[in-house]
Design a protein around this motif. Structure first.
Motif, PDB file in Angstrom:
ATOM      1  N   GLU A 174       8.703  10.409  10.061  1.00 26.09           N
ATOM      2  CA  GLU A 174      10.002  10.824   9.544  1.00 26.09           C
ATOM      3  C   GLU A 174      10.731  11.685  10.567  1.00 26.09           C
ATOM      4  O   GLU A 174      10.104  12.477  11.272  1.00 26.09           O
ATOM      5  N   PRO A 175      12.052  11.573  10.653  1.00 26.80           N
ATOM      6  CA  PRO A 175      12.809  12.428  11.577  1.00 26.80           C
ATOM      7  C   PRO A 175      12.651  13.909  11.270  1.00 26.80           C
ATOM      8  O   PRO A 175      12.651  14.731  12.172  1.00 26.80           O
ATOM      9  N   VAL A 176      12.521  14.250  10.004  1.00 21.40           N
ATOM     10  CA  VAL A 176      12.285  15.635   9.596  1.00 21.40           C
ATOM     11  C   VAL A 176      10.914  15.685   8.936  1.00 21.40           C
ATOM     12  O   VAL A 176      10.632  14.939   8.012  1.00 21.40           O
ATOM     13  N   ALA A 177      10.074  16.559   9.424  1.00 24.60           N
ATOM     14  CA  ALA A 177       8.701  16.629   8.915  1.00 24.60           C
ATOM     15  C   ALA A 177       8.675  17.356   7.581  1.00 24.60           C
ATOM     16  O   ALA A 177       8.664  18.579   7.516  1.00 24.60           O
ATOM     17  N   ARG A 178       8.688  16.596   6.501  1.00 26.81           N
ATOM     18  CA  ARG A 178       8.715  17.214   5.181  1.00 26.81           C
ATOM     19  C   ARG A 178       7.336  17.636   4.706  1.00 26.81           C
ATOM     20  O   ARG A 178       7.209  18.355   3.740  1.00 26.81           O
ATOM     21  N   GLY A 179       6.298  17.129   5.342  1.00 23.84           N
ATOM     22  CA  GLY A 179       4.964  17.324   4.791  1.00 23.84           C
ATOM     23  C   GLY A 179       4.730  16.312   3.696  1.00 23.84           C
ATOM     24  O   GLY A 179       5.532  15.426   3.461  1.00 23.84           O
ATOM     25  N   GLY A 180       3.610  16.439   3.009  1.00 27.84           N
ATOM     26  CA  GLY A 180       3.307  15.429   2.019  1.00 27.84           C
ATOM     27  C   GLY A 180       2.650  15.959   0.770  1.00 27.84           C
ATOM     28  O   GLY A 180       1.888  15.259   0.120  1.00 27.84           O
ATOM     29  N   HIS A 181       2.914  17.201   0.411  1.00 24.24           N
ATOM     30  CA  HIS A 181       2.209  17.820  -0.702  1.00 24.24           C
ATOM     31  C   HIS A 181       2.983  17.619  -1.999  1.00 24.24           C
ATOM     32  O   HIS A 181       3.760  18.459  -2.424  1.00 24.24           O
ATOM     33  N   LYS A 182       2.776  16.497  -2.649  1.00 23.67           N
ATOM     34  CA  LYS A 182       3.550  16.189  -3.849  1.00 23.67           C
ATOM     35  C   LYS A 182       2.701  16.065  -5.102  1.00 23.67           C
ATOM     36  O   LYS A 182       3.143  16.382  -6.179  1.00 23.67           O
ATOM     37  N   ARG A 183       1.489  15.549  -4.964  1.00 21.18           N
ATOM     38  CA  ARG A 183       0.693  15.297  -6.149  1.00 21.18           C
ATOM     39  C   ARG A 183      -0.775  15.206  -5.763  1.00 21.18           C
ATOM     40  O   ARG A 183      -1.126  15.098  -4.587  1.00 21.18           O
ATOM     41  N   ILE A 184      -1.615  15.225  -6.756  1.00 23.68           N
ATOM     42  CA  ILE A 184      -3.050  15.103  -6.543  1.00 23.68           C
ATOM     43  C   ILE A 184      -3.517  13.876  -7.298  1.00 23.68           C
ATOM     44  O   ILE A 184      -3.223  13.710  -8.476  1.00 23.68           O
ATOM     45  N   LEU A 185      -4.244  12.968  -6.633  1.00 23.22           N
ATOM     46  CA  LEU A 185      -4.624  11.741  -7.326  1.00 23.22           C
ATOM     47  C   LEU A 185      -5.788  11.051  -6.654  1.00 23.22           C
ATOM     48  O   LEU A 185      -6.092  11.287  -5.487  1.00 23.22           O
ATOM     49  N   TRP A 186      -6.436  10.214  -7.443  1.00 20.96           N
ATOM     50  CA  TRP A 186      -7.338   9.203  -6.923  1.00 20.96           C
ATOM     51  C   TRP A 186      -6.527   7.903  -6.884  1.00 20.96           C
ATOM     52  O   TRP A 186      -5.847   7.568  -7.835  1.00 20.96           O
ATOM     53  N   GLY A 187      -6.611   7.180  -5.799  1.00 24.99           N
ATOM     54  CA  GLY A 187      -5.770   5.994  -5.692  1.00 24.99           C
ATOM     55  C   GLY A 187      -6.537   4.823  -5.100  1.00 24.99           C
ATOM     56  O   GLY A 187      -7.742   4.910  -4.864  1.00 24.99           O
ATOM     57  N   PRO A 188      -5.806   3.739  -4.862  1.00 26.06           N
ATOM     58  CA  PRO A 188      -4.353   3.616  -4.949  1.00 26.06           C
ATOM     59  C   PRO A 188      -3.865   3.335  -6.370  1.00 26.06           C
ATOM     60  O   PRO A 188      -4.609   2.831  -7.195  1.00 26.06           O
ATOM     61  N   GLU A 189      -2.601   3.669  -6.599  1.00 29.61           N
ATOM     62  CA  GLU A 189      -1.984   3.377  -7.890  1.00 29.61           C
ATOM     63  C   GLU A 189      -1.599   1.911  -7.996  1.00 29.61           C
ATOM     64  O   GLU A 189      -1.570   1.344  -9.083  1.00 29.61           O
ATOM     65  N   ARG A 190      -1.272   1.305  -6.839  1.00 31.20           N
ATOM     66  CA  ARG A 190      -0.824  -0.089  -6.826  1.00 31.20           C
ATOM     67  C   ARG A 190      -1.782  -0.919  -5.976  1.00 31.20           C
ATOM     68  O   ARG A 190      -2.207  -0.481  -4.902  1.00 31.20           O
ATOM     69  N   GLU A 191      -2.087  -2.085  -6.408  1.00 24.99           N
ATOM     70  CA  GLU A 191      -2.956  -2.971  -5.652  1.00 24.99           C
ATOM     71  C   GLU A 191      -2.321  -3.274  -4.297  1.00 24.99           C
ATOM     72  O   GLU A 191      -1.135  -3.566  -4.209  1.00 24.99           O
ATOM     73  N   GLY A 192      -3.109  -3.167  -3.262  1.00 28.03           N
ATOM     74  CA  GLY A 192      -2.610  -3.466  -1.925  1.00 28.03           C
ATOM     75  C   GLY A 192      -2.164  -2.246  -1.138  1.00 28.03           C
ATOM     76  O   GLY A 192      -1.964  -2.340   0.077  1.00 28.03           O
ATOM     77  N   ASP A 193      -1.980  -1.093  -1.814  1.00 25.12           N
ATOM     78  CA  ASP A 193      -1.613   0.122  -1.087  1.00 25.12           C
ATOM     79  C   ASP A 193      -2.782   0.555  -0.199  1.00 25.12           C
ATOM     80  O   ASP A 193      -3.932   0.606  -0.647  1.00 25.12           O
ATOM     81  N   VAL A 194      -2.487   0.884   1.054  1.00 26.66           N
ATOM     82  CA  VAL A 194      -3.521   1.219   2.027  1.00 26.66           C
ATOM     83  C   VAL A 194      -3.579   2.727   2.227  1.00 26.66           C
ATOM     84  O   VAL A 194      -2.551   3.388   2.409  1.00 26.66           O
ATOM     85  N   TYR A 195      -4.756   3.268   2.196  1.00 22.17           N
ATOM     86  CA  TYR A 195      -5.004   4.698   2.398  1.00 22.17           C
ATOM     87  C   TYR A 195      -4.627   5.074   3.828  1.00 22.17           C
ATOM     88  O   TYR A 195      -4.928   4.340   4.785  1.00 22.17           O
TER      89      TYR A 195
END
Length: 459
Positions: A174-195
């Motif tokens: 990302e052009p601006v480093a927002r970080g990624g601290h939004k939620r806590i989860l075991w995943g993936p939520e959607r089939e095909g999402d790559v860790y």
């Protein structure tokens, strides 16, 4: 038949000579917030198996006193990639890696907080004919751009481990480093999402495959097992023995990182590159408490990972903050299964790599580390370093031989690390002369340093 045998022998000899002369490939693997006691090969409190990190140790050299230059992500990574104490150019702590420069201008790849003309590790190797690549956590100037030839899945400090519905990983590329601290989860939520950790490992494997015919340097800069706590549900059975949800997630994140290290090692084996590839592994600092972002109320505010027998954690100048798992493997040149017990630093990796690659540096590039190869190969005895330093804000430490002076404002503590690895016995009253000697060394290091780049904001 005899003529054919002679021809074959000569061909083999020529190929062997070429192999010896070929520059080694180099892979630098850097974990994020992995504690000294987390790797199985160190024999302490590892929460989960780490077979691939252990494989590196079995086939290479494990360091019992491997240090970073700071117990926080940003300055530690600056020290690694510049090979210079980052305090010498105003980077003492994380905020110094994103604060404005003195002239108020935006950083560029040619004009940034690193001293003018000073080459980063990858730049020196690039000049020596290496193709360079990276993935993962940068912390370096001009994010998300880098000075590597190829880079992908780059983040400043953190990123979501699973993508959103558009396929984007918050905090990554990302052009601006927002970080990624939004939620806590075991995943993936959607089939095909790559860790995300798998993305980093896959990019490394792809890079190695594409550049197998030329010398390469790859910086695999994991953000695991750093927060946010996000793990693959497929790992749940392997961490069921751990007592809390946070430590189970941490263990699963560590498992994923180790698996991806395994993918890299397996690719080297598959391509016949293992013998002449240097693989170095370390963590950017010691274990830490998880960041309290979307932290469930019923979760304990606990330490993630283990510092083993050490005292302290990330953010401190106790051993648990700055002493990390540290391994180097180079099968064609270094005897496997060694344990090296002298203090070394991530500052040493730059000159070690450059010496192996026959890569020169500019006169403006001032390295504070040493080439470790002569010590590891038994060509030199003694310790690579007489003294090592740490400093940020109002505190720091100096290590001289077995002695360590810990500093915080006007307070001082003295430890004998040979006898007291856990820093439990302050010996300053028993050895005031030693404390005075180390105090002078510490002040000689600190006094010439420029102000921290973000000094105004701290006050």
């Amino acid at each position: 038949m005899k003529t054919n045998l002679i021809t074959l022998t000569l061909s083999v000899s020529i190929l062997s000579a070429v192999a010896v002369e070929q520059k080694p490939n180099i892979i630098m693997i850097f974990a994020d917030d992995m504690g000294y006691g987390d790797a199985g090969c160190y024999g302490y409190d590892n929460l989960v198996p780490t077979p691939n990190i252990d494989r590196l140790a079995e086939q290479g050299i494990r360091f019992t006193q491997g240090y970073v230059t700071a117990s926080a992500c940003g300055p530690s990574r600056y020290g690694l990639l510049t090979g210079m104490y980052q305090q010498k150019y105003g980077v003492q702590w994380n905020q110094d890696t994103w604060s404005d420069l003195k002239n108020g201008e935006a950083e560029t790849l040619a004009d940034n907080r690193i001293p003018a003309g000073h080459l980063m590790m990858n730049q020196a190797l690039g000049r020596a004919g290496y193709v360079t690549g990276m993935s993962g956590k940068s912390n370096m100037p001009c994010y998300p751009k880098t000075t590597f030839d190829e880079y992908k899945w780059v983040m400043a400090f953190g990123g979501q481990y699973f993508p959103d519905e558009t396929g984007h990983y918050a905090g990554v590329d990302e052009p601006v480093a927002r970080g990624g601290h939004k939620r806590i989860l075991w995943g993936p939520e959607r089939e095909g999402d790559v860790y995300l950790t798998d993305r980093l490992g896959d990019h490394a494997v792809d890079f190695i495959e594409r550049h197998k015919q030329e010398p390469f340097f790859y910086y695999l800069a994991f953000n695991a097992p750093h927060s946010p706590m996000q793990a693959k549900i497929s790992h749940k059975p392997q961490v069921a023995h751990l007592k809390t949800e946070a430590t189970r997630m941490y263990g699963a994140m560590l498992l994923s990182m180790d698996e991806n290290i395994g993918k890299v090692l397996d690719k080297l084996n598959e391509l016949g590159l293992s013998e002449n590839t240097i693989v170095a592994f370390a963590s950017d600092n010691g274990a830490t408490f998880a960041y309290n972002v979307d932290w469930p109320e019923d979760w304990p505010k606990e330490m993630l990972g283990s510092v083993g027998p050490l005292r302290g954690k990330k953010g401190t100048n106790f051993e648990g903050g700055n002493r990390v798992p540290f391994i180097i493997r180079w099968p064609s040149r270094l005897k496997a299964g060694q344990v090296y017990e002298q203090p070394v630093s991530t500052l040493d990796l730059y000159p070690t790599f450059c010496a192996a690659a026959e890569a020169g540096v500019t006169k403006e590039t001032r390295l504070d580390g040493v080439d470790l190869y002569p010590f590891l190969a038994g060509k030199e005895s003694g310790a690579p370093h007489e003294t090592l330093y740490w400093f940020h804000d109002d505190g720091g430490a100096v290590r001289h031989g077995k002695w360590k002076l810990l500093v915080w404002k006007d307070m001082r503590w003295l430890y004998d690390l040979d006898a007291d690895i856990s820093e439990s016995k302050d010996l300053i009253k028993q050895h005031p002369e030693v404390a005075a000697q180390l105090e002078k060394k510490y002040m000689d290091f600190v006094t010439p340093l420029p102000p921290a780049l973000n000094q105004a904001a701290r006050k």
